[in-house]
Design a protein around this motif. Structure first.
Motif, PDB file in Angstrom:
ATOM      1  N   GLY A  37       0.809  -1.205   0.000  1.00 54.13           N
ATOM      2  CA  GLY A  37       0.000   0.000   0.000  1.00 54.13           C
ATOM      3  C   GLY A  37       0.848   1.262   0.000  1.00 54.13           C
ATOM      4  O   GLY A  37       2.046   1.238   0.278  1.00 54.13           O
ATOM      5  N   ASN A  38       0.220   2.390  -0.291  1.00 54.06           N
ATOM      6  CA  ASN A  38       0.928   3.661  -0.344  1.00 54.06           C
ATOM      7  C   ASN A  38       1.323   4.121   1.056  1.00 54.06           C
ATOM      8  O   ASN A  38       0.512   4.129   1.962  1.00 54.06           O
ATOM      9  N   LEU A  51      -1.285  -0.731  -7.810  1.00 54.73           N
ATOM     10  CA  LEU A  51      -2.716  -0.840  -7.555  1.00 54.73           C
ATOM     11  C   LEU A  51      -3.367  -1.905  -8.425  1.00 54.73           C
ATOM     12  O   LEU A  51      -4.183  -2.700  -7.945  1.00 54.73           O
ATOM     13  N   SER A 235       5.023   7.404  -5.699  1.00 56.09           N
ATOM     14  CA  SER A 235       4.962   6.287  -4.763  1.00 56.09           C
ATOM     15  C   SER A 235       5.243   4.995  -5.525  1.00 56.09           C
ATOM     16  O   SER A 235       4.467   4.591  -6.396  1.00 56.09           O
ATOM     17  N   ARG A 237       5.130   2.092  -4.371  1.00 54.72           N
ATOM     18  CA  ARG A 237       4.184   1.057  -3.965  1.00 54.72           C
ATOM     19  C   ARG A 237       2.834   1.274  -4.635  1.00 54.72           C
ATOM     20  O   ARG A 237       2.169   0.327  -5.039  1.00 54.72           O
ATOM     21  N   TRP A 238       2.442   2.546  -4.737  1.00 59.94           N
ATOM     22  CA  TRP A 238       1.126   2.882  -5.275  1.00 59.94           C
ATOM     23  C   TRP A 238       1.133   3.011  -6.788  1.00 59.94           C
ATOM     24  O   TRP A 238       0.108   2.901  -7.445  1.00 59.94           O
TER      25      TRP A 238
END
Length: 258
Positions: A37-38, A51, A235, A237-238
């Motif tokens: 997750g962000n 995502l 980000s 991760r995002w």
């Protein structure tokens, strides 16, 4: 993740071993979102599935195992209710080995993500991103082949799962530059903007092709709007530009029309 709201209720009606596996699915899902997750930028933080892959993870893996657990467990409960001579613990004996192997492979999404973060820290700023990614793909696919040939049972499932998740991460990492430029267009439109990449705040044209695991970090975006500066960070991760975790002094670039 609304599906997690029904987990406690299903856990109350399913046979004990099914309920435990259902709990494991929920824990794996929560850990996966914690890893991918962000979050606010942490220097050296690496790469996540993004995502889109998280959505498919929930739909295909989490959803399939959740429904499989519920359907099979409730089926055994129904059969026991029709057979007065059946012992209450009979359903516990019917958990298929394949289910545990799927859970072992699914759980490897968490260590794969943590390993990717460590690789993103170690490889950040590399001058040979394509070569490194090809090498990583060969390594993780070779790991999967070794698992198929030399292992069996849960060790095979776990090793194969780790290989598959890492292959997804590495392949997804190679899409960074296209993702990033598309999001710059979405965020800035026709407004003046500029990118400051890495500790030296370089522009994209001054760097090798940008890939998630090897790109210098951070990647910061300044957008000029009505005389004010809008600051965003990428980000990993995002897989998108987000607010937060930005030191304005690090965005050392002057916005220009795209």
């Amino acid at each position: 993740m609304e599906a997690t709201l029904i987990l406690p209720l299903l856990g109350l009606v399913l046979p004990p071993r099914y309920a435990l596996r259902l709990a494991a699915v929920g824990i794996i899902a929560l850990l996966a979102f914690g890893v991918f997750g962000n979050k606010a930028y942490d220097p050296g933080a690496g790469h996540g599935l993004g995502l889109a892959i998280l959505i498919w993870f929930v739909i295909l893996f989490f959803g399939a195992i959740l429904l499989g657990l519920a359907a099979r467990g409730l089926w055994h409960l129904w059969r026991i209710s029709l057979d007065d001579s059946a012992k209450p613990g009979l359903a516990d004996l019917s958990v298929p080995p394949l289910l545990d192997q799927l859970l072992a492979g699914l759980a490897m999404i968490v260590p794969a993500g943590l390993l990717a973060l460590a690789l993103g820290d170690f490889l950040a700023g590399s001058g040979h991103p394509l070569l490194i990614h090809i090498g990583l793909l060969v390594a993780v696919l070779s790991l999967g082949v070794v698992a198929l040939i030399y292992l069996d049972g849960l060790p095979q499932a776990a090793t194969l799962g780790l290989s598959i998740w890492l292959a997804f991460i590495v392949a997804d990492s190679m899409r960074l530059e296209g993702q990033m430029m598309a999001d710059v267009t979405r965020q800035a439109g026709a407004l003046p903007q500029c990118l400051a990449i890495g500790p030296e705040a370089l522009a994209p044209g001054q760097l090798p092709p940008l890939m998630g695991l090897t790109a210098p970090k951070p990647i910061l975006l300044r957008i000029a709007h009505d005389g004010n500066a809008r600051l965003l960070r990428w980000s990993f991760r995002w897989h998108g530009f987000v607010r937060g975790g930005i030191n304005e002094a690090d965005v050392r670039c002057l916005p220009a029309p795209p």
